[in-house]
Write an enzyme that holds these catalytic residues in place. Structure first.
Site, PDB file in Angstrom:
ATOM      1  N   ARG A  99      46.946 170.559   3.833  1.00  0.00           N
ATOM      2  CA  ARG A  99      47.167 172.005   3.789  1.00  0.00           C
ATOM      3  C   ARG A  99      46.559 172.700   5.003  1.00  0.00           C
ATOM      4  NH1 ARG A  99      44.329 175.571   0.626  1.00  0.00           N
ATOM      5  NH2 ARG A  99      43.656 173.909  -0.772  1.00  0.00           N
ATOM      6  N   TYR A 153      67.930 190.238   7.032  1.00  0.00           N
ATOM      7  CA  TYR A 153      68.247 189.303   5.955  1.00  0.00           C
ATOM      8  C   TYR A 153      67.860 189.931   4.616  1.00  0.00           C
ATOM      9  CZ  TYR A 153      67.544 185.316   2.831  1.00  0.00           C
ATOM     10  OH  TYR A 153      67.559 184.472   1.749  1.00  0.00           O
ATOM     11  N   ASP A 218      63.245 188.653  14.392  1.00  0.00           N
ATOM     12  CA  ASP A 218      63.852 187.506  13.728  1.00  0.00           C
ATOM     13  C   ASP A 218      64.917 186.941  14.668  1.00  0.00           C
ATOM     14  OD1 ASP A 218      65.397 185.760  12.125  1.00  0.00           O
ATOM     15  OD2 ASP A 218      64.882 186.859  10.311  1.00  0.00           O
ATOM     16  N   LYS A 243      67.894 176.975   9.064  1.00  0.00           N
ATOM     17  CA  LYS A 243      69.224 177.221   9.622  1.00  0.00           C
ATOM     18  C   LYS A 243      69.458 176.353  10.867  1.00  0.00           C
ATOM     19  CE  LYS A 243      69.398 180.404   6.384  1.00  0.00           C
ATOM     20  NZ  LYS A 243      68.022 180.644   5.928  1.00  0.00           N
TER      21      LYS A 243
END
Length: 409
Positions: A99, A153, A218, A243
């Site tokens: 982590r 988005y 973005d 994507k």
């Protein structure tokens, strides 16, 4: 029925038929002080994050799936954990816990930062986890007000509009950014080309309007192949790595490219909240970067041709295709858009984008359903708008499928 070159895009460059791939990736200073050589972008895409492999006697990137790592010096581990908690810098020496850091994920981060031309990058479990970390990081530094430009988005819009993370948002047109900034404004957020209308913004002009407030851009649709927002004044560059960076529809992730100072805050947020990228995802994303320029070039050429054919088709009222190019096309048929969704056979009717196969979806029903209807409409997301992510199939086959789906409107 002309292809709309959105009026917001006055500062954009490129054409609808070509991909503006940058010839040379900039040399950048990494978090460990290494300076990247200035290679052509395609070369960097293949080699970034892999430079040490020959010295290790390896050709393929190793995949480290460990969740924890042995250490026989607990005093030294305590000091390293204290240092990370205080600074957020990557620990020297072997990893401590997955982590906190992972060698495979770190390779992807190094490569993406190289391609975006930033000092660092921090990867997360998804694009929304990456955006959430940015908002939490700025909130932890004090300012919680965000100025944002629609469209974004749908889930990004929802996260900001609902204030789920304690932020307050002011929605503005690009011309209103400077006037909307307050003493407690921590971020300005834009997306260009925008999801799903493909509206474009002049990032240099937006960055100028931001003054000293960090600009978060973005860059999911364009990727660093088409534009590097950091070169135009953005402080933070966000990707849904699910994507185009992954490119095959089989991995989920998010990443923020930024300077090392903010990366250290993001790493601390990631460690505390647990939105880590799985090592296998990091491995697949690094592999995806190596073919990113080739995939974007091929898909963009096909998208430009489909946009041209759609614009010439009397069954289509409007086509949206950005000046910068790219593999995304949006269009509005005169007839029922749901009939088009139901009529495709080769093209897959599904949410998401950026895969090797072509996808089509109805934003008002899926990706932007969570945005209030009035806000959707005011930002150009009408009920007839369809968004298509063009893949690597033959253009003739794709057009045949669209022609059949459009029917006899």
């Amino acid at each position: 029925m002309d292809i709309r070159q959105n009026t917001e895009s006055t500062g954009s460059t490129g054409s609808t038929a070509t991909i503006r791939s940058t010839e040379t990736a900039p040399g950048t200073q990494g978090p460990h002080g290494d300076v990247a050589a200035r290679h052509a972008f395609a070369t960097e895409a293949v080699h970034a994050g892999r430079e040490d492999l020959p010295g290790m006697g390896l050709h393929a990137v190793p995949l480290d799936l460990s969740t924890t790592y042995p250490s026989y010096d607990s005093r030294q581990e305590a000091a390293r954990i204290d240092a990370f908690a205080a600074t957020g810098a990557r620990p020297d020496g072997p990893p401590v816990y997955a982590r906190l850091d992972n060698p495979t994920v770190a390779r992807f981060e190094t490569a993406l930062a190289r391609l975006e031309g930033t000092e660092s990058a921090v990867a997360f479990a998804s694009g929304m986890a990456a955006l959430s970390a940015c908002l939490l990081a700025r909130g932890a530094q004090g300012p919680r007000h965000v100025v944002a430009v629609r469209p974004l988005y749908g889930c990004s819009d929802h996260l900001l509009d609902t204030g789920l993370l304690g932020t307050e948002v002011t929605w503005v047109d690009p011309a209103g950014i400077a006037d909307a900034i307050r003493p407690d404004t921590g971020l300005v957020m834009v997306e260009t080309p925008a999801n799903p209308t493909l509206a474009e913004l002049d990032l240099r002009a937006v960055a100028h309007s931001c003054g000293t407030v960090p600009l978060l851009a973005d860059n999911t649709f364009a990727t660093p192949v088409l534009q590097r927002p950091a070169e135009r004044g953005a402080s933070l560059v966000l990707h849904s790595a699910t994507k185009y960076l992954g490119g095959h529809g089989d991995v989920m992730g998010g990443v923020v490219a930024c300077d090392e100072e903010f990366a250290r805050v993001l790493r601390r947020v990631r460690f505390a909240t647990g939105g880590v990228l799985h090592p296998l995802a990091g491995y697949l994303l690094l592999r995806g970067l190596s073919t990113l320029p080739v995939r974007m070039r091929a898909a963009s050429a096909t998208a430009a041709e489909l946009a041209r054919r759609l614009a010439d088709d009397p069954r289509v009222a409007r086509v949206h295709y950005p000046r910068i190019g790219g593999a995304m096309v949006a269009f509005e048929p005169h007839g029922d858009p749901h009939a088009v969704i139901g009529g495709v056979r080769l093209i897959t009717p599904a949410v998401s984008l950026g895969s090797v196969d072509t996808l089509i979806q109805h934003p008002a029903s899926i990706s932007h359903r969570i945005v209030a209807e009035g806000d959707r409409r005011s930002s150009g997301i009408g009920d007839r708008l369809l968004r298509m992510s063009v893949g690597l199939e033959d253009v003739t086959d794709l057009w045949r499928d669209l022609d059949r789906a459009l029917g006899s409107f």
